[in-house]
Motif scaffolding. Structure first.
Motif, short mmCIF file in Angstrom:
data_model
loop_
_atom_site.label_atom_id
_atom_site.label_comp_id
_atom_site.label_asym_id
_atom_site.label_seq_id
_atom_site.Cartn_x
_atom_site.Cartn_y
_atom_site.Cartn_z
N GLN A 90 -6.18 -33.83 -53.54
CA GLN A 90 -5.90 -32.76 -54.49
C GLN A 90 -6.38 -33.13 -55.89
N HIS A 91 -6.28 -34.40 -56.24
CA HIS A 91 -6.66 -34.85 -57.57
C HIS A 91 -8.12 -35.31 -57.66
N ALA A 92 -8.82 -35.36 -56.55
CA ALA A 92 -10.18 -35.91 -56.52
C ALA A 92 -11.13 -35.19 -57.47
N GLY A 93 -11.00 -33.88 -57.58
CA GLY A 93 -11.89 -33.12 -58.44
C GLY A 93 -11.65 -33.33 -59.93
N ASN A 94 -10.56 -34.00 -60.27
CA ASN A 94 -10.22 -34.21 -61.68
C ASN A 94 -10.81 -35.49 -62.25
N GLY A 95 -11.49 -36.26 -61.43
CA GLY A 95 -12.06 -37.52 -61.89
C GLY A 95 -11.16 -38.70 -61.56
N TRP A 96 -11.58 -39.85 -62.02
CA TRP A 96 -10.92 -41.11 -61.69
C TRP A 96 -9.57 -41.28 -62.37
N SER A 97 -9.49 -41.10 -63.67
CA SER A 97 -8.32 -41.47 -64.45
C SER A 97 -7.17 -40.49 -64.27
N PHE A 98 -6.00 -41.03 -64.00
CA PHE A 98 -4.82 -40.19 -63.83
C PHE A 98 -4.43 -39.51 -65.13
N SER A 99 -4.94 -40.02 -66.27
CA SER A 99 -4.66 -39.38 -67.55
C SER A 99 -5.59 -38.20 -67.83
N ALA A 101 -7.17 -34.40 -67.40
CA ALA A 101 -6.50 -33.11 -67.22
C ALA A 101 -6.28 -32.85 -65.74
N GLY A 102 -5.07 -32.55 -65.35
CA GLY A 102 -4.74 -32.34 -63.94
C GLY A 102 -4.50 -33.62 -63.17
N GLY A 103 -4.67 -34.76 -63.81
CA GLY A 103 -4.46 -36.05 -63.16
C GLY A 103 -5.63 -36.45 -62.28
#
Length: 139
Positions: A90-99, A101-103
């Motif tokens: 679910q978070h893969a499209g938001n990039g690597w860093s959990f910080s 946007a969207g995690g």
């Protein structure tokens, strides 16, 4: 301390830390903060059936408690892995860093690997499940 003693303590720390994380995400975040209905609505908004939210809440709360107490901790860790794979995807499209946007995906990916490590290393020290009969004590 011997290596076997420190390994048992290390497995215990890993197990309890993962349990606290799961319980915090399942109970504090999804039940107390967002509410189960709100969590179900969020799941629907991202394309999952709302019923998945209740399964995830159950897995995180029950799995977290099982890990903390050391009752069937290998099964609990394995049972949480699909939840964390779903979170990673679910978070893969938001990039690597959990910080981001969207995690990002690094936190749930790391959590997935740590759950696998916990399942492989076993319960460690202070596990209540050791009192279970027969082969259940090893799970």
């Amino acid at each position: 301390m011997t290596e076997s003693t420190t390994a048992g303590l290390g497995a215990f720390l890993l197990r309890v830390t993962l349990g606290v994380l799961a319980l915090a995400h399942g109970f504090i975040l999804k039940v107390l903060t967002f509410t189960p209905a709100g969590t179900a609505g969020y799941f629907e908004s991202i394309g999952y059936p709302g019923s998945f939210a209740y399964l995830v809440i159950f897995a995180e709360v029950a799995g977290g408690l099982a890990l903390i107490l050391g009752v069937l901790p290998r099964l609990a860790a394995l049972g949480l892995i699909p939840v964390l794979i779903g979170a990673t995807l679910q978070h893969a499209g938001n990039g690597w860093s959990f910080s981001a946007a969207g995690g990002g995906w690094e936190f749930p990916a790391a959590w997935t690997v740590l759950l696998l490590a916990s399942a492989l290393t076993g319960p460690g020290a202070f596990a209540l499940g050791r009192k279970l009969p027969g082969k259940l004590a090893a799970l």
